[in-house]
Write a protein that holds these residues in place. Structure first.
Motif, PDB file in Angstrom:
ATOM      1  N   LEU A 163      39.886 -30.335 -22.374  1.00  0.00           N
ATOM      2  CA  LEU A 163      39.382 -30.198 -23.730  1.00  0.00           C
ATOM      3  C   LEU A 163      40.246 -29.246 -24.541  1.00  0.00           C
ATOM      4  O   LEU A 163      40.455 -29.458 -25.736  1.00  0.00           O
ATOM      5  N   ASP A 164      40.734 -28.184 -23.928  1.00  0.00           N
ATOM      6  CA  ASP A 164      41.606 -27.270 -24.664  1.00  0.00           C
ATOM      7  C   ASP A 164      42.824 -28.002 -25.200  1.00  0.00           C
ATOM      8  O   ASP A 164      43.212 -27.832 -26.365  1.00  0.00           O
ATOM      9  N   ALA A 165      43.449 -28.820 -24.376  1.00  0.00           N
ATOM     10  CA  ALA A 165      44.632 -29.561 -24.816  1.00  0.00           C
ATOM     11  C   ALA A 165      44.248 -30.625 -25.842  1.00  0.00           C
ATOM     12  O   ALA A 165      44.964 -30.845 -26.817  1.00  0.00           O
ATOM     13  N   TRP A 166      43.110 -31.276 -25.634  1.00  0.00           N
ATOM     14  CA  TRP A 166      42.697 -32.371 -26.516  1.00  0.00           C
ATOM     15  C   TRP A 166      42.347 -31.853 -27.909  1.00  0.00           C
ATOM     16  O   TRP A 166      42.694 -32.454 -28.915  1.00  0.00           O
ATOM     17  N   PHE A 167      41.637 -30.729 -27.969  1.00  0.00           N
ATOM     18  CA  PHE A 167      41.170 -30.195 -29.247  1.00  0.00           C
ATOM     19  C   PHE A 167      42.098 -29.138 -29.836  1.00  0.00           C
ATOM     20  O   PHE A 167      41.762 -28.492 -30.829  1.00  0.00           O
ATOM     21  N   VAL A 168      43.276 -28.927 -29.223  1.00  0.00           N
ATOM     22  CA  VAL A 168      44.248 -27.921 -29.682  1.00  0.00           C
ATOM     23  C   VAL A 168      43.541 -26.563 -29.781  1.00  0.00           C
ATOM     24  O   VAL A 168      43.398 -25.970 -30.856  1.00  0.00           O
ATOM     25  N   SER A 169      43.073 -26.085 -28.646  1.00  0.00           N
ATOM     26  CA  SER A 169      42.343 -24.828 -28.577  1.00  0.00           C
ATOM     27  C   SER A 169      43.027 -23.904 -27.567  1.00  0.00           C
ATOM     28  O   SER A 169      43.237 -24.297 -26.417  1.00  0.00           O
ATOM     29  N   PRO A 170      43.423 -22.689 -28.024  1.00  0.00           N
ATOM     30  CA  PRO A 170      43.176 -22.118 -29.360  1.00  0.00           C
ATOM     31  C   PRO A 170      44.092 -22.731 -30.415  1.00  0.00           C
ATOM     32  O   PRO A 170      45.151 -23.272 -30.106  1.00  0.00           O
ATOM     33  N   ARG A 171      43.663 -22.620 -31.652  1.00  0.00           N
ATOM     34  CA  ARG A 171      44.432 -23.112 -32.785  1.00  0.00           C
ATOM     35  C   ARG A 171      45.590 -22.145 -33.070  1.00  0.00           C
ATOM     36  O   ARG A 171      45.638 -21.025 -32.540  1.00  0.00           O
ATOM     37  N   PRO A 172      46.544 -22.542 -33.916  1.00  0.00           N
ATOM     38  CA  PRO A 172      47.679 -21.653 -34.213  1.00  0.00           C
ATOM     39  C   PRO A 172      47.264 -20.269 -34.703  1.00  0.00           C
ATOM     40  O   PRO A 172      47.979 -19.285 -34.480  1.00  0.00           O
ATOM     41  N   ASP A 173      46.113 -20.172 -35.357  1.00  0.00           N
ATOM     42  CA  ASP A 173      45.651 -18.865 -35.842  1.00  0.00           C
ATOM     43  C   ASP A 173      44.816 -18.125 -34.813  1.00  0.00           C
ATOM     44  O   ASP A 173      44.228 -17.072 -35.110  1.00  0.00           O
ATOM     45  N   GLY A 174      44.710 -18.660 -33.600  1.00  0.00           N
ATOM     46  CA  GLY A 174      43.969 -17.996 -32.535  1.00  0.00           C
ATOM     47  C   GLY A 174      42.507 -18.392 -32.437  1.00  0.00           C
ATOM     48  O   GLY A 174      41.826 -18.021 -31.475  1.00  0.00           O
TER      49      GLY A 174
END
Length: 303
Positions: free
Chosen positions: A201-212
């Motif tokens: 899920l982290d990879a799928w949802f781009v988590s964390p986002r570029p802003d953390g």
């Protein structure tokens, strides 16, 4: 002279149908792709095989001479493939689909058509079941979409095709009318989660986002239909492969392109060291179909 069985299959289909569109449908390829294969074969043989007009296709003298040779060559290869598949696979192959669709169906159908005597079965799998179903032997292979490499100890994962990602939202959602959104614009949304898949899920949802920031992942679903129902009700949003817009269109949903995230990749997952001729055939067919019909299916070839 570098000839392949694909060239000969293309020639035979046109020679027997005497119609490029019907021959393309028979091979599950687009007509322009079939025309390219025939033209390449003619170039490599140094002779025209067909007379073509806008209304008529006819074999040339060279084409008529090649026809029985091509039939014997392709027939012999098909016999070898069928024998190898039957001997190694026990005449049965079970394919697991995490997310189905026309391309997955075409891959299985074409593989079955090229392996006489083998029984091909299909099982629908939940989002969290792909790798586990292969490892346990519930399925022989699985087509698994992932934003990361799903190969772990004991498994082999071959990338087959890629898909851009879209944001799945209700038709009434604030972002529903957009032509595209950035992942940062979705940080305040609630996403549909899958039990037992935190890394995926982290990879799928781009988590964390570029802003953390980390998006909220709250409702839990096991299948694509459950995800779509949650999104349509406005209870959450989700990120999916772009082909879902073609395979599951609904008036209560919108599929908005994500403009700044990498594509996801569909992998053929099997047990490491257990790659049978049937699995090799399935892999070959998938690559052939993607190369010939990527635009039609809305996917991207793996480079």
């Amino acid at each position: 002279m570098d000839l392949t069985v694909q060239h000969l299959r293309s020639f035979l289909a046109v020679a027997e149908e005497l119609h490029f569109t019907r021959a393309a449908a028979r091979l599950h390829v687009a007509p322009p792709s079939l025309s390219q294969q025939v033209a390449l074969l003619e170039k490599r043989l140094g002779t025209a095989l067909f007379w073509r007009t806008s209304r008529h296709v006819e074999l040339t003298e060279a084409g008529r001479e090649l026809l029985p040779l091509a039939r014997r060559a392709v027939g012999a290869l098909d016999e070898v493939q069928s024998w190898a598949v039957r001997r190694a696979s026990g005449d049965r192959v079970v394919v697991g689909l995490v997310v189905g669709g026309p391309l997955c169906s075409a891959v299985v159908a074409c593989s079955a058509g090229r392996s006489a005597g083998v029984t091909w079965d299909v099982r629908s799998l939940g989002f969290a079941e792909g790798e586990a179903a292969v490892r346990s032997g519930r399925v022989d292979v699985a087509l698994v979409p992932a934003a990361h490499d799903p190969a772990v100890a004991g498994l082999r994962a071959v990338p087959l095709w890629r898909e851009d990602r879209v944001l799945v939202v209700a038709a009434t959602h604030r972002l529903a009318g957009r032509d595209g959104v950035s992942v940062a614009e979705t940080s305040d949304e609630r996403f549909v989660g899958v039990a037992g898949r935190p890394v995926a899920l982290d990879a799928w949802f781009v988590s964390p986002r570029p802003d953390g920031r980390r998006p909220t992942v709250d409702p839990v679903a096991g299948t694509l239909e459950e995800v779509l129902n949650l999104c349509a009700a406005g209870l959450a949003v989700n990120i999916a492969g772009a082909s879902v817009a073609r395979t599951h269109p609904r008036p209560d949903l919108r599929f908005v392109p994500l403009v700044d995230v990498p594509p996801v990749t569909v992998h053929l997952v099997s047990r490491d060291g257990r790659r049978s001729p049937a699995q090799a055939l399935l892999e070959q067919v998938a690559h052939e179909l993607v190369a010939a019909r990527a635009q039609e299916f809305g996917v991207l070839p793996v480079l």
